[in-house]
Design a protein around this motif. Structure first.
Motif, PDB file in Angstrom:
ATOM      1  N   ASP A 603       0.834  -1.191   0.000  1.00  0.00           N
ATOM      2  CA  ASP A 603       0.000   0.000   0.000  1.00  0.00           C
ATOM      3  C   ASP A 603       0.874   1.248   0.000  1.00  0.00           C
ATOM      4  O   ASP A 603       2.018   1.228   0.473  1.00  0.00           O
ATOM      5  CB  ASP A 603      -0.900   0.040   1.239  1.00  0.00           C
ATOM      6  N   LEU A 604       0.294   2.336  -0.508  1.00  0.00           N
ATOM      7  CA  LEU A 604       0.965   3.622  -0.517  1.00  0.00           C
ATOM      8  C   LEU A 604       0.078   4.643   0.194  1.00  0.00           C
ATOM      9  O   LEU A 604      -0.831   5.211  -0.415  1.00  0.00           O
ATOM     10  CB  LEU A 604       1.266   4.058  -1.948  1.00  0.00           C
ATOM     11  N   PRO A 605       0.302   4.888   1.495  1.00  0.00           N
ATOM     12  CA  PRO A 605      -0.432   5.956   2.188  1.00  0.00           C
ATOM     13  C   PRO A 605       0.256   7.297   1.947  1.00  0.00           C
ATOM     14  O   PRO A 605       1.484   7.371   1.832  1.00  0.00           O
ATOM     15  CB  PRO A 605      -0.330   5.540   3.655  1.00  0.00           C
ATOM     16  N   PHE A 606      -0.522   8.372   1.897  1.00  0.00           N
ATOM     17  CA  PHE A 606       0.073   9.687   1.687  1.00  0.00           C
ATOM     18  C   PHE A 606      -0.838  10.751   2.297  1.00  0.00           C
ATOM     19  O   PHE A 606      -2.027  10.520   2.548  1.00  0.00           O
ATOM     20  CB  PHE A 606       0.303   9.966   0.196  1.00  0.00           C
ATOM     21  N   SER A 607      -0.254  11.929   2.526  1.00  0.00           N
ATOM     22  CA  SER A 607      -1.038  13.045   3.046  1.00  0.00           C
ATOM     23  C   SER A 607      -0.427  14.357   2.596  1.00  0.00           C
ATOM     24  O   SER A 607       0.777  14.436   2.305  1.00  0.00           O
ATOM     25  CB  SER A 607      -1.115  13.004   4.576  1.00  0.00           C
ATOM     26  N   ILE A 608      -1.273  15.384   2.541  1.00  0.00           N
ATOM     27  CA  ILE A 608      -0.856  16.743   2.201  1.00  0.00           C
ATOM     28  C   ILE A 608      -1.439  17.675   3.261  1.00  0.00           C
ATOM     29  O   ILE A 608      -2.650  17.670   3.494  1.00  0.00           O
ATOM     30  CB  ILE A 608      -1.357  17.162   0.805  1.00  0.00           C
ATOM     31  N   ILE A 609      -0.583  18.451   3.881  1.00  0.00           N
ATOM     32  CA  ILE A 609      -1.006  19.416   4.900  1.00  0.00           C
ATOM     33  C   ILE A 609      -0.479  20.786   4.483  1.00  0.00           C
ATOM     34  O   ILE A 609       0.724  20.960   4.280  1.00  0.00           O
ATOM     35  CB  ILE A 609      -0.440  19.068   6.293  1.00  0.00           C
ATOM     36  N   TYR A 610      -1.374  21.763   4.367  1.00  0.00           N
ATOM     37  CA  TYR A 610      -0.952  23.103   3.946  1.00  0.00           C
ATOM     38  C   TYR A 610      -1.651  24.142   4.804  1.00  0.00           C
ATOM     39  O   TYR A 610      -2.845  24.026   5.118  1.00  0.00           O
ATOM     40  CB  TYR A 610      -1.285  23.354   2.470  1.00  0.00           C
ATOM     41  N   THR A 611      -0.890  25.176   5.186  1.00  0.00           N
ATOM     42  CA  THR A 611      -1.439  26.294   5.952  1.00  0.00           C
ATOM     43  C   THR A 611      -0.940  27.605   5.357  1.00  0.00           C
ATOM     44  O   THR A 611       0.258  27.773   5.121  1.00  0.00           O
ATOM     45  CB  THR A 611      -1.005  26.230   7.430  1.00  0.00           C
ATOM     46  N   HIS A 612      -1.869  28.509   5.117  1.00  0.00           N
ATOM     47  CA  HIS A 612      -1.522  29.871   4.688  1.00  0.00           C
ATOM     48  C   HIS A 612      -2.023  30.828   5.759  1.00  0.00           C
ATOM     49  O   HIS A 612      -3.187  30.769   6.166  1.00  0.00           O
ATOM     50  CB  HIS A 612      -2.170  30.208   3.349  1.00  0.00           C
ATOM     51  N   THR A 613      -1.141  31.713   6.220  1.00  0.00           N
ATOM     52  CA  THR A 613      -1.492  32.629   7.301  1.00  0.00           C
ATOM     53  C   THR A 613      -0.996  34.031   6.986  1.00  0.00           C
ATOM     54  O   THR A 613       0.147  34.203   6.549  1.00  0.00           O
ATOM     55  CB  THR A 613      -0.865  32.178   8.639  1.00  0.00           C
TER      56      THR A 613
END
Length: 740
Positions: A603-613
């Protein structure tokens, strides 16, 4: 501890015991596990991610499986996987975290609520909220970050949000674990726990020790590392009757740390040449602290309600010896390191690095020891029940807490001479620079009702904080300098969640934010207040999770405090608070995680987390605060990166796994306005990659490897309080973990 505090604790204990219904019942293992899970959920804020969350508010849960992927010891690295978090790194190890949410100042994490097992864990959350103590994250089994309108449930700080950390819970199983990890700079981690169940009694003992000689190189030699230990014991007993499910639990903990840490950094030129160097003037630096905790939990429930009562006490004492300044200097250490080629500064700089000796009337160094003793104690009860009004289901949450905390400061300074690169005590009398006591006595309560009808969930709530605070200057001939004041505030909040379908929904919420002033502040110093708005979209389906949130905080008054970690200019004005008036923070949070199969076995788990402030001052003003100076409306608030991005990707099979974390942090202003040191200076944008891999030997344990800072990136992460400071260099660790 004074007699009134002892009496208070006895009263708390008695009050808690009176609620217990003693009984005995024998349960099957599956039934008991269900009861354990029900109790464990009350130690959490968000709970397990098993379905679409309909809470109006951005919520992130990192469970034990996620925490073990990278085996991080540093909370800063862990929180890279949470949107809306802004961080200022300091020592490279995360020994004293600086964490903010949604644009609030991260300095010493003092503007967020920090909980462990649902209880305030800071040394003195009201009187002195700077988090010089922080739990060792390797012993945690879950981390929750909650932001938005539900913040009114978890005071006192309701502007940004709450960080709740769950420790290992007692289970109905007989099990245990041993973990040993080794790395560079004599890094060693030893971690073990054992859990035994005897009928209705469950016992847990867990210990963790982490040490390192440090990655910095001290002029003349010496350690720059740390040694930390943490022990927790728990006993849980089931007291079920035919009518009630019931649990009582006792938790005891002890932790200590000795670390050779300093606030002194380097000049920018020295950083470019030898970023991991430490000047000779820091050779005596040492932090030494001890923490003790005791907590009694009682949980009772039936088909109509559940009630959780917690009684807690935390003791913390610490002494931090470090360089404060030169005795005869008219300039600060930051000014010396910022302009070391200046004729006057150059002479001081040569003494700092041991290239020149102190003279009779020039160059004596002030080595200060800030000794502080804290306690925090209280009792809190949280009630949950449902009611029906026509076609509307009401889900009620009510809470009441009485809390006391206190800090007693005793700061001293000694003069030392630099002799051939070695600090020698001058023999002068020790000077007491600060001696005071701050104490807070607080009643707080909240009421919240979530109304469910059709596809809507509408939540209305309010929190009340009623604070009596006391300050006393304990210096000789200063006893008349004292202050008593009271603060009363109501904090309403409202939100709505609309179920678009069984897998997705949209939400909106608004609430009033509040951060109190410390007891010693003159009543002319205003509390921090804001109106906070958020709106978003959430999707959940099996392994796919997506959340997009926009947020805005309109500050009626922004407040900051001058601490030793802020600037050398604060050493003569420790913990003084300043007002900035109006300010505005707006931003976007995005998180997406999924899992796909690239073969029948992988399996290939992945995530993207982005914050603009975007965080800006809303008024033009002049301030003596070391981070502000002459500020114009629209100037950026310091230490707020505009963009942050975290990418994770892994490969997993039934017996092995590997994971890569890529983290980007935008540049940050070191100070706002003009006429202050570091005006206009920024940190550099930073990319950091972390890698981990593990192989499971089924019945023979797990072998794991990790590489922190894979690309060996070296950048200035901060120039506070004085001098450029690096993050951790590339380090490779290997470990073995065995469970039974």
């Amino acid at each position: 501890m004074n007699s009134s505090s002892s009496t208070l604790q006895i009263c708390f204990l008695t009050a808690g015991l009176l609620t217990f219904n003693y009984g005995y019942s024998s349960e099957s293992e599956d039934t008991q596990k269900t009861k354990d899970d029900e109790y464990n959920q009350r130690m959490l804020i968000v709970g397990k991610k098993v379905a679409l969350s309909t809470e109006a508010g951005s919520a992130t849960v990192l469970d034990e499986e996620q925490l073990e992927k990278f085996e991080f010891d540093d909370i800063h690295r862990i929180l890279a996987e949470v949107p809306g978090v802004n961080i200022r790194q300091e020592d490279g190890y995360g020994l004293r975290p600086n964490i903010g949410f949604r644009g609030v100042t991260p300095e010493r994490s003092k503007k967020i609520n920090i909980l462990e097992d649902g209880v305030l864990i800071g040394p003195a959350p009201y009187s002195a909220p700077a988090a010089y103590y922080f739990p060792m994250v390797s012993r945690l089994t879950s981390i929750e970050v909650f932001k938005g309108p539900a913040a009114i449930l978890y005071g006192p700080n309701t502007i940004a949000g709450t960080l709740n950390m769950q420790t290992r819970q007692v289970s109905s199983l007989n099990e245990g674990m041993f973990d040993l990890s080794l790395g560079p700079d004599n890094y060693q981690k030893t971690h073990a726990y054992i859990n035994n169940s005897i009928g209705d009694l469950g016992l847990l003992l867990e210990g963790l020790s982490v040490e390192s000689d440090g990655f910095k190189n001290l002029d003349g030699g010496g350690n720059t590392g740390f040694d930390k230990n943490d022990i927790i014991a728990k006993a849980r007993y089931n007291l079920d009757t035919a009518e009630y499910s019931q649990v009582i639990e006792l938790k005891l903990g002890y932790a200590d740390e000795v670390s050779d840490e300093t606030y002194l950094g380097l000049t920018d030129n020295d950083f470019a040449a030898t970023p991991y160097r430490r000047y000779a003037a820091t050779q005596l630096a040492k932090m030494d602290w001890e923490h003790e905790q005791a907590q009694i939990n009682h949980f009772i429930s039936n088909a109509k309600f559940d009630l959780t009562t917690r009684i807690y006490r935390n003791n913390f004492e610490r002494g931090w010896r470090k360089l404060n300044n030169f005795q005869d200097s008219q300039v600060s250490l930051q000014q010396i390191l910022n302009s070391p080629d200046n004729a006057i500064n150059a002479a001081y700089y040569d003494i700092l690095n041991g290239q020149a000796d102190s003279e009779v009337n020039f160059g004596k160094l002030l080595i200060g020891t800030n000794f502080r003793e804290f306690y925090s104690q209280g009792v809190q009860s949280d009630l949950r029940f449902q009611s029906q009004t026509f076609e509307i289901e009401n889900n009620w949450k009510l809470g009441l807490r009485y809390h006391e905390d206190e800090i007693e400061r005793y700061h001293t300074e000694d003069t030392y001479n630099m002799r051939s690169g070695v600090l020698e005590f001058s023999g002068n009398q020790t000077q007491v620079t600060t001696a005071n006591t701050e104490r807070s006595e607080v009643w707080s309560l909240y009421v919240q009702d979530t109304l469910k009808f059709n596809k809507w969930e509408v939540t209305l709530g309010v929190r009340g904080e009623f604070i009596d605070s006391y300050y006393q200057n304990n210096l000789p001939e200063q006893e008349e300098n004292w202050l008593k004041k009271s603060t009363e505030v109501w904090l309403p909040g409202a939100s709505a969640f609309y179920n678009l379908n069984e897998n997705s929904g949209a939400f909106i919420g608004v609430h009033r934010g509040f951060i109190p002033t410390s007891p010693k502040q003159d009543p002319e110093i205003d509390i921090e207040e804001s109106v906070n708005l958020e709106f978003g979209y959430r999707y959940f389906n099996s392994g796919t999770r997506l959340e997009l949130v926009g947020f805005a905080s309109d500050f009626e008054n922004l407040k900051e405090s001058c601490t030793a970690s802020t600037s050398s200019a604060c050493f003569d004005n420790i913990d003084q608070e300043y007002n900035a008036g109006e300010a505005e923070v707006i931003g976007v949070e995005f998180s997406y995680s999924d899992r796909t199969s690239i073969s029948s076995a992988i399996d290939l788990p992945f995530s993207i987390i982005y914050t603009h402030t975007q965080a800006e001052f809303g008024e033009t003003f002049s301030s003596d605060f070391a981070l502000w100076g002459d500020v114009e409306s629209g100037d950026p608030i310091p230490y707020m990166p505009e963009n942050q991005l975290t990418l994770t990707v892994g490969l997993e099979s039934s017996d092995w796994r590997s994971n890569l974390l890529v983290r980007y942090t935008d540049s940050m202003y070191e100070a706002a306005g003009d006429n202050v040191t570091l005006s206009g200076v920024t940190t550099e944008p930073l990319w950091v990659l972390d890698f981990s891999a593990a192989y499971d030997f089924i019945n023979y344990g797990t072998l794991y490897f990790k590489i922190d800072n894979l690309l060996d990136e070296t950048e200035i992460i901060s120039r506070r309080p004085f001098g450029a400071r690096p993050g951790k260099p590339r380090q490779l660790f290997a470990g073995y973990k065995y469970r039974w």
